[in-house]
Design a protein around this motif. Structure first.
Motif, PDB file in Angstrom:
ATOM      1  N   SER A  39       0.818  -1.207   0.212  1.00  0.00           N
ATOM      2  CA  SER A  39       0.114   0.084   0.101  1.00  0.00           C
ATOM      3  C   SER A  39       0.750   1.151   0.079  1.00  0.00           C
ATOM      4  CB  SER A  39      -0.949  -0.038   1.128  1.00  0.00           C
ATOM      5  OG  SER A  39      -0.244  -0.153   2.573  1.00  0.00           O
ATOM      6  N   ASP A  40       2.218   1.420   0.876  1.00  0.00           N
ATOM      7  CA  ASP A  40       3.100   2.429   0.551  1.00  0.00           C
ATOM      8  C   ASP A  40       3.316   2.462  -0.782  1.00  0.00           C
ATOM      9  OD1 ASP A  40       2.993   2.912   3.614  1.00  0.00           O
ATOM     10  OD2 ASP A  40       4.555   1.627   3.740  1.00  0.00           O
ATOM     11  N   ARG A  42       1.954   1.649  -3.348  1.00  0.00           N
ATOM     12  CA  ARG A  42       0.894   2.048  -4.622  1.00  0.00           C
ATOM     13  C   ARG A  42       0.448   3.512  -4.308  1.00  0.00           C
ATOM     14  NH1 ARG A  42      -3.080  -0.810  -7.047  1.00  0.00           N
ATOM     15  NH2 ARG A  42      -4.866   0.418  -7.892  1.00  0.00           N
ATOM     16  N   GLU A  43       0.529   4.060  -2.868  1.00  0.00           N
ATOM     17  CA  GLU A  43       0.384   5.388  -2.638  1.00  0.00           C
ATOM     18  C   GLU A  43       1.353   6.460  -3.234  1.00  0.00           C
ATOM     19  OE1 GLU A  43       0.114   8.162   1.021  1.00  0.00           O
ATOM     20  OE2 GLU A  43      -0.498   6.201   1.516  1.00  0.00           O
ATOM     21  N   SER A  44       2.517   5.658  -3.157  1.00  0.00           N
ATOM     22  CA  SER A  44       3.822   6.532  -3.723  1.00  0.00           C
ATOM     23  C   SER A  44       3.781   6.715  -5.223  1.00  0.00           C
ATOM     24  CB  SER A  44       5.136   5.901  -3.422  1.00  0.00           C
ATOM     25  OG  SER A  44       5.234   5.944  -2.053  1.00  0.00           O
ATOM     26  N   GLU A  46       0.866   6.701  -7.199  1.00  0.00           N
ATOM     27  CA  GLU A  46      -0.472   7.587  -7.306  1.00  0.00           C
ATOM     28  C   GLU A  46       0.132   8.919  -7.032  1.00  0.00           C
ATOM     29  OE1 GLU A  46      -3.269   5.774  -4.712  1.00  0.00           O
ATOM     30  OE2 GLU A  46      -4.112   4.264  -6.122  1.00  0.00           O
ATOM     31  N   ALA A  47       1.000   9.146  -6.033  1.00  0.00           N
ATOM     32  CA  ALA A  47       1.678  10.499  -5.740  1.00  0.00           C
ATOM     33  C   ALA A  47       2.372  10.884  -7.073  1.00  0.00           C
ATOM     34  CB  ALA A  47       2.334  10.672  -4.675  1.00  0.00           C
ATOM     35  N   ARG A  64      -3.987   3.866 -11.891  1.00  0.00           N
ATOM     36  CA  ARG A  64      -5.201   4.369 -10.822  1.00  0.00           C
ATOM     37  C   ARG A  64      -6.371   3.451 -11.269  1.00  0.00           C
ATOM     38  NH1 ARG A  64      -4.840   9.384  -8.405  1.00  0.00           N
ATOM     39  NH2 ARG A  64      -6.881   8.518  -7.598  1.00  0.00           N
ATOM     40  N   GLU A  66      -8.245   0.611 -10.026  1.00  0.00           N
ATOM     41  CA  GLU A  66      -8.291  -0.174  -8.791  1.00  0.00           C
ATOM     42  C   GLU A  66      -8.372  -1.793  -8.737  1.00  0.00           C
ATOM     43  OE1 GLU A  66      -8.328   1.218  -5.625  1.00  0.00           O
ATOM     44  OE2 GLU A  66      -7.850   3.187  -6.686  1.00  0.00           O
ATOM     45  N   HIS A  70      -0.338  -2.461  -8.725  1.00  0.00           N
ATOM     46  CA  HIS A  70       0.559  -1.584  -9.640  1.00  0.00           C
ATOM     47  C   HIS A  70       1.709  -2.178 -10.559  1.00  0.00           C
ATOM     48  CE1 HIS A  70       2.556  -1.947  -5.269  1.00  0.00           C
ATOM     49  NE2 HIS A  70       3.490  -1.973  -6.240  1.00  0.00           N
ATOM     50  N   TYR A 121       6.104  10.121   0.440  1.00  0.00           N
ATOM     51  CA  TYR A 121       5.611   9.715  -0.755  1.00  0.00           C
ATOM     52  C   TYR A 121       6.424   9.676  -1.699  1.00  0.00           C
ATOM     53  CZ  TYR A 121       4.605  14.336  -2.159  1.00  0.00           C
ATOM     54  OH  TYR A 121       4.721  15.656  -2.742  1.00  0.00           O
ATOM     55  N   ASN A 125       9.111   5.958  -0.467  1.00  0.00           N
ATOM     56  CA  ASN A 125       8.549   4.596  -0.205  1.00  0.00           C
ATOM     57  C   ASN A 125       9.132   3.640  -1.006  1.00  0.00           C
ATOM     58  OD1 ASN A 125       7.068   5.285   2.071  1.00  0.00           O
ATOM     59  ND2 ASN A 125       5.292   5.930   0.885  1.00  0.00           N
TER      60      ASN A 125
END
Length: 137
Positions: A39-40, A42-44, A46-47, A64, A66, A70, A121, A125
């Motif tokens: 999740s870290d 994926r969030e990175s 996405e940022a 993006r 879902e 990734h 981010y 990560n």
């Protein structure tokens, strides 16, 4: 040694340190192990997408989405543990400021930047990242 003794009047012992012994840390061994979670990462990613105008990239297949992991996104390569090892987004119309380290978080009246581990981010990560190619954007 002589200067301190003669000029300043300090009395020094010639063998204050025993340089023949290996230094041991009285606190024990110290080792840092950095790791990412799915999740870290994926969030990175996405940022990165958001900060570089991802909806206008030449190729943003999978980003993006879902239902896709990734590691299936265009330009992303991962290891067997699904951790990002390569990002190849060259010639892809990226624009904007690429997110590298941390972001500030707003907590009431203060912007907290000292809690970087919880607010990082972008590339911060991606501990397994070995190659980044952003040429010709």
């Amino acid at each position: 040694y002589n200067y301190a003794e003669n000029e300043l009047g300090y009395s020094l012992k010639p063998r204050a340190l025993n340089i023949n012994e290996e230094f041991t840390n009285p606190c024990g061994p110290f080792k840092i192990h950095w790791s990412s979670t799915y999740s870290d990462e994926r969030e990175s990613l996405e940022a990165i997408y958001n900060a570089t105008n991802g909806h206008n990239w030449t190729n943003n297949d999978g980003w993006r989405n879902e239902t896709l992991g990734h590691c299936q996104w265009y330009g992303i390569s991962c290891n067997a543990d699904s951790l990002v090892t390569d990002i190849d987004l060259r010639d892809n119309n990226l624009s904007g400021q690429f997110p590298v380290y941390t972001r500030s978080t707003y907590d009431g009246d203060l912007y907290i930047e000292s809690h970087w581990r919880y607010t990082k981010y972008g590339l911060a990560n991606l501990y397994n990242l070995r190659r980044l190619d952003l040429a010709n954007n």
